[in-house]
Motif scaffolding. Sequence first.
Motif, short mmCIF file in Angstrom:
data_model
loop_
_atom_site.label_atom_id
_atom_site.label_comp_id
_atom_site.label_asym_id
_atom_site.label_seq_id
_atom_site.Cartn_x
_atom_site.Cartn_y
_atom_site.Cartn_z
N VAL A 115 94.80 50.30 4.88
CA VAL A 115 94.31 50.99 3.67
C VAL A 115 92.79 50.91 3.55
O VAL A 115 92.15 51.81 3.00
CB VAL A 115 94.98 50.39 2.42
CG1 VAL A 115 94.38 50.97 1.14
CG2 VAL A 115 96.48 50.66 2.45
N SER A 116 92.20 49.84 4.06
CA SER A 116 90.77 49.59 3.86
C SER A 116 89.87 50.63 4.51
O SER A 116 88.68 50.71 4.18
CB SER A 116 90.40 48.20 4.40
OG SER A 116 90.62 48.13 5.81
N VAL A 117 90.40 51.47 5.41
CA VAL A 117 89.56 52.46 6.09
C VAL A 117 89.43 53.75 5.29
O VAL A 117 88.56 54.58 5.58
CB VAL A 117 90.12 52.79 7.49
CG1 VAL A 117 90.12 51.56 8.37
CG2 VAL A 117 91.52 53.38 7.40
N TYR A 118 90.26 53.95 4.28
CA TYR A 118 90.27 55.22 3.55
C TYR A 118 89.15 55.40 2.53
O TYR A 118 88.78 56.55 2.23
CB TYR A 118 91.62 55.42 2.87
CG TYR A 118 92.74 55.70 3.85
CD1 TYR A 118 92.84 56.92 4.49
CD2 TYR A 118 93.68 54.71 4.16
CE1 TYR A 118 93.86 57.17 5.40
CE2 TYR A 118 94.69 54.95 5.06
CZ TYR A 118 94.79 56.18 5.68
OH TYR A 118 95.79 56.42 6.58
N PRO A 119 88.58 54.35 1.93
CA PRO A 119 87.51 54.58 0.95
C PRO A 119 86.30 55.32 1.52
O PRO A 119 85.66 56.09 0.79
CB PRO A 119 87.13 53.15 0.54
CG PRO A 119 88.38 52.36 0.73
CD PRO A 119 89.01 52.94 1.96
N ILE A 120 85.98 55.12 2.80
CA ILE A 120 84.78 55.76 3.36
C ILE A 120 84.91 57.28 3.36
O ILE A 120 84.05 57.98 2.80
CB ILE A 120 84.50 55.22 4.78
CG1 ILE A 120 84.12 53.74 4.71
CG2 ILE A 120 83.36 56.02 5.44
CD1 ILE A 120 83.88 53.09 6.05
N PRO A 121 85.95 57.88 3.98
CA PRO A 121 86.04 59.35 3.91
C PRO A 121 86.26 59.85 2.49
O PRO A 121 85.79 60.94 2.14
CB PRO A 121 87.24 59.67 4.81
CG PRO A 121 88.04 58.43 4.87
CD PRO A 121 87.04 57.31 4.79
N ALA A 122 86.93 59.06 1.65
CA ALA A 122 87.20 59.49 0.27
C ALA A 122 85.90 59.67 -0.51
O ALA A 122 85.71 60.67 -1.22
CB ALA A 122 88.11 58.49 -0.43
#
Length: 347
Positions: A115-122
């Motif tokens: 889950v921790s990789v999704y904030p960047i593109p979001a």
Amino acid sequence: MENYEDVSQNDIESLHGKPLSGVISNSTPSSLGGSTKSSWKLKSIVTLALTLLTSSQAILIVWSKRAGKYEYSVTTANFSVEALKCALSLVALAKIWRSQGVTEDNKLSTSFDEVSVYPIPAILYLIKNLLQYYIFAYVDAPAYQILKNLNIISTGVLYRIILKKKLSEIQWAAFILLCAGCTTAQLNPSSDHVLQTPFQGWVMAIIMALLSGFAGVYTEAIIKKRPSRNINVQNFWLYIFGMIFNLIAIVVQDYDEVMNKGFFHGYSFITVCMILNHALSGIAVSMVMKYADNIVKVYSTSVAMLLTAVVSVFLFGFHLSLAFFLGSTVVSVSIYLHSIGKPQPQK
């Protein structure tokens, strides 16, 4: 995913020789009908849907303005888009759970590392989507459709830098043609200004292209990290973070207005249509990439550019100049060349 146009699901599928889970369901065209006729019909429907949604996207944003400004909060509109896409992903997952059951690859529960990789593109998509509203202070709908194709260049360059993905000579030539086409379409022969779009518009368009390209490449890297993972689950977590960041944007930018006037203040029928359009556009792209192919998407994008220009003539009095027509043609050719110029794997 948002703008999913930067992510080639065909490339991802080829890694393991089998298709990923689709956005709407895990079924393939053959399972939906089995016949060539039904497959062609499905391709035609999703391609037509993508063309109409893409061509009307910029028009609806411009049309939603009143007296040259947005009466609604663009941050709440973005939040609504993310929430709708998240809900659609859950509906798609529910259908899969009923038909196939809950598996390791389609369950929502996950690890912190995933889950921790999704904030960047979001957060990149958040900034890009906000700019999408403000750029119309400098460009019209047809010009926007032309300029947003600059994300092809940013995506291609970032593919090369981040994913070490080789680009063919045809694709590099397509990039040059794309720049030439975008510039030609903006030529203004009836004014002292060489280009119709002012400098601020070009800056915003380039920033949007860079954000969209980086977010797309980063998202593809996430998907490739675990290709068997159901894409509806991946979309869900991306949209959850999209909702969180848009909520923060509402608090920072429009808190007083939302608290005093309400979340949906200023919304009109056109605003609701625009939100629905943004949500369905991403899903339509994913469907085209699954049920059709990239060539179909390319033609759809090219037709959408011209369709936006024609509709804008009647709605906004847009002048369809020879420079715009020639520039649109060059852009269409460059997109097609970029698509067919994909390097062939070494045997």
